[in-house]
Design an enzyme around this catalytic site. Structure first.
Site, PDB file in Angstrom:
ATOM      1  N   HIS A  37       0.754  -1.297  -0.262  1.00  0.00           N
ATOM      2  CA  HIS A  37       0.075   0.125  -0.148  1.00  0.00           C
ATOM      3  C   HIS A  37       0.744   1.069  -0.315  1.00  0.00           C
ATOM      4  O   HIS A  37       2.203   1.266   0.515  1.00  0.00           O
ATOM      5  CB  HIS A  37      -0.686  -0.355   1.122  1.00  0.00           C
ATOM      6  CG  HIS A  37      -1.751   1.093   1.710  1.00  0.00           C
ATOM      7  ND1 HIS A  37      -2.078   1.680   0.704  1.00  0.00           N
ATOM      8  CD2 HIS A  37      -1.503   2.360   2.175  1.00  0.00           C
ATOM      9  CE1 HIS A  37      -3.067   2.567   1.051  1.00  0.00           C
ATOM     10  NE2 HIS A  37      -2.470   2.659   1.857  1.00  0.00           N
TER      11      HIS A  37
ATOM     12  N   ASP B 244       0.236  -5.418 -20.016  1.00  0.00           N
ATOM     13  CA  ASP B 244       1.601  -6.970 -19.814  1.00  0.00           C
ATOM     14  C   ASP B 244       1.223  -6.428 -18.280  1.00  0.00           C
ATOM     15  O   ASP B 244       1.938  -7.463 -17.535  1.00  0.00           O
ATOM     16  CB  ASP B 244       3.132  -5.713 -19.938  1.00  0.00           C
ATOM     17  CG  ASP B 244       3.448  -5.948 -21.094  1.00  0.00           C
ATOM     18  OD1 ASP B 244       2.817  -6.204 -22.227  1.00  0.00           O
ATOM     19  OD2 ASP B 244       3.946  -5.188 -21.086  1.00  0.00           O
TER      20      ASP B 244
ATOM     21  N   HIS C 264      -8.307   7.994  -0.846  1.00  0.00           N
ATOM     22  CA  HIS C 264      -7.494   7.077  -0.381  1.00  0.00           C
ATOM     23  C   HIS C 264      -6.122   6.918  -1.226  1.00  0.00           C
ATOM     24  O   HIS C 264      -5.106   7.765  -1.160  1.00  0.00           O
ATOM     25  CB  HIS C 264      -8.203   5.845   0.968  1.00  0.00           C
ATOM     26  CG  HIS C 264      -6.741   5.795   1.320  1.00  0.00           C
ATOM     27  ND1 HIS C 264      -7.041   4.820   2.158  1.00  0.00           N
ATOM     28  CD2 HIS C 264      -4.765   5.869   1.611  1.00  0.00           C
ATOM     29  CE1 HIS C 264      -6.095   4.486   2.743  1.00  0.00           C
ATOM     30  NE2 HIS C 264      -4.948   5.127   3.220  1.00  0.00           N
TER      31      HIS C 264
ATOM     32  N   TYR D 110       7.308 -14.716 -23.151  1.00  0.00           N
ATOM     33  CA  TYR D 110       8.528 -13.337 -22.522  1.00  0.00           C
ATOM     34  C   TYR D 110       9.038 -13.863 -21.349  1.00  0.00           C
ATOM     35  O   TYR D 110       9.367 -14.394 -20.036  1.00  0.00           O
ATOM     36  CB  TYR D 110       7.787 -11.790 -21.846  1.00  0.00           C
ATOM     37  CG  TYR D 110       8.491 -10.805 -21.456  1.00  0.00           C
ATOM     38  CD1 TYR D 110       8.852  -9.958 -22.353  1.00  0.00           C
ATOM     39  CD2 TYR D 110       8.871 -10.584 -19.866  1.00  0.00           C
ATOM     40  CE1 TYR D 110       9.314  -8.478 -21.851  1.00  0.00           C
ATOM     41  CE2 TYR D 110       9.769  -9.769 -19.633  1.00  0.00           C
ATOM     42  CZ  TYR D 110      10.571  -8.592 -21.079  1.00  0.00           C
ATOM     43  OH  TYR D 110      10.608  -7.651 -19.888  1.00  0.00           O
TER      44      TYR D 110
END
Lengths: 229, 229, 229, 229
Positions: C94, C119, C168, C226
């Site tokens: 966070h 992606d 927030h 990838y």
């Protein structure tokens, strides 16, 4: 093989994060030896911090890996198409640099608003058309190269050495990989200033042809007089 | 000759990339010795990282190279015009700093929106008119100087020590090259904040004459009381 | 206990200010040991510069502190709800990173405008609904988790590994804390470019489904090609 | 005298350029000893790089210099008014940080769009009214303090510890100079995000009272539970 070229391509690759042009592994640089018909490119998904010159992959122009134990960049087929279609170019750089990528996501070419642009790009930097679902399918990376080449149907790639791949990001090129890197930096600056120009003046006009020519020809061609020679 | 001046001009030049005012070789600083009528300027297209004080070029006010083995900045003729027209200035800095350059590309003067502006520039920072195709031709750099001087017909260049060259970028000046550099930094900050000011409040008004005078005169003139004296 | 996990979570936490994702103590990272049903989280309001691996707090999934002399992050109850509702995730980050937080303050999901987004995030990054005054009361942090889970009613959290908590800021997650951190960096880049995209072209369209799938599936799932494997 | 306070005020001052809140000498921090009725402030126009703790000037609340060989900051009279009017504050910071200054130039208060704002400022951060030409005259800096105090007629300065001085820039304060510095950093972040919030969503609404209270009271007052205690 190609130790010198590998070193140059390596140097350009590790400069990409230093120049704030890429986060993580979002970019790749390559360079070609035109006599041998071989190009050197970054391996796929390898951290720049861990990359070594001998990790670079050597490819031929048919798309075969000629040397290297790692898989080449996932964008290799795009580089290949550009080397084939633009015989004068010797190096290519692809990034997701934020300003150029935002123009690519907006699907807009970058207008030529000033002399910073005109010093390097003789006209707007084009944005490719969207790819069809079919083109985005099986041979996606090759088709990305094809739509770039299509965008240069009426443009000399040595006069406008860069492009925005719609929804994706920029490619730049030059006579060698170092020149391609240099233009990737310029493109990002030019992309930023074009945005602010339009928001400072919604009626801003592109630079006049006379001033654009003056600046491009100060730096390019037989009558250039910028720098030391 | 002029070793002290060369050192000062050198110091100002290498400060340009450190202050994020230039990429690559996009800028130049010069300083003049008014008694000798000679000015010192950066050579054209030389990397800041490789520049040495003795690389700087000495020019006279007729445009002749008096000392130096390198070619002077391609913008030398612009500096020359400013030194001729503004006898009080002792140093000039030219950059492509992105915020000021964007205003130049937008073809707009920078309004005086606050005290940061008024502390250094007594009124809007003007943008020159566009050059005609003829002016952008043979003697382009000289004509750039001429249109700058034209923009100061009714403005005292010591009260507004900077200008935006339309489609190109900013020039700043001062009593010496260090003051010119200082103002190049200020101009970039002021250019940024003016943009945001207008986008926070499209009806933002320029600072009132009384507050502008207060701030400019706190720092300039015989009644200044800012700083130590 | 959980020394290895503590070190990983510590490493992710101190990377947050280095990556310019947090100022002061505005963020927290956690990681879970699914076998033990315990997670490790940053203590509340401790400077990153002073944080030590042994300062981290060990919590169980009932919200009890199992180890640690410091109080856990004030957002612990939010992490807890996410670990309970999304059993595949192993780490959470966070932050108040400015671009993602601005979208959260604007109350808008981030549209998928390009391949950089695709992606990592298979579709728009959702913004939660506003909390009611009751939800913002007693069990605020727990309710923050609940409204996040509500936003993923029809979205697979492993396909869209991040969210904006309205007013927030962002939360991201992944199979471990390092992947959660990686996506916090990506989210901030994507949030920035989406803003510019919309302001370069108010009619910009989200990336076509075919191209979005191509890019997401180049990097994820059994047919990913990838990177090195 | 006041060696400890001088060191704290010195530390806050030199942090201003490190935190990118000031260019050159555009800012000042002060701290007060309420028992002695003396405050310590930066001298006017001294480079942060050359500033020493013993250069700081000691002033009394009548505006007399009690100690120090240098002239105090030109903004000293503003600090003085604030110390007089707000008896709970122990430190003040003034900067020209670009985002907050742009709001000040726009003449707008910063709306409370999110929890980052509400964690520190319990409501919008007010912008003062414009000063009259008379107020901008003789006792300009004192009058700047007076219009700030006027803006807090109905606001508790400990709940909203900062202000925008119209056309000028921000002042923040706190129980000591370090808290004032902390809030100067927060204000700049909040100012940036408020701009982007409005441009992402022109109809963005201020944070609901319930969420604002929750966040402010998590960190302030007798029921605060953020951090370690």
């Amino acid at each position: 093989m190609l130790e010198k070229l590998k070193q140059k391509v390596y140097d350009a690759n590790i400069e990409l994060p230093r120049r704030n042009l890429v986060e993580f592994t979002w970019g790749n640089a390559s360079g070609i030896d035109r006599e041998l018909g071989l190009f050197v490119i970054k391996p796929s998904g390898v951290d720049y911090a861990k990359l070594k010159p001998y990790d670079l992959v050597v490819m031929d122009l048919e798309g075969n890996r000629v040397e290297g134990r790692l898989r080449p960049s996932s964008d290799t087929a795009t580089h290949l198409e550009l080397y084939r279609a633009f015989p004068e170019i010797g190096g290519i750089v692809h990034t997701h640099s934020p300003w150029a990528t935002s123009w690519a996501q907006a699907g807009r070419s970058i207008p030529s608003y000033g002399t910073t642009h005109a010093d390097y790009f003789y006209g707007a930097i084009p944005c490719t058309r969207n790819m069809t679902p079919e083109e985005a399918g099986e041979e996606y990376e090759k088709n990305a190269g094809i739509v770039i080449v299509e965008a240069f149907k009426d443009i000399n790639p040595m006069h406008v050495p860069g492009v925005l791949c719609a929804n994706h990001g920029p490619f730049t090129w030059g006579k060698d990989v170092n020149e391609a890197l240099h233009r990737a930096v310029v493109l990002e600056q030019v992309a930023k200033m074009a945005f602010y120009t339009e928001h400072m003046n919604p009626h801003a006009e592109e630079i006049h042809q006379s001033l654009m020519s003056k600046h491009f020809l100060r730096k390019h061609g037989s009558n250039a007089y910028y720098g030391q020679r």
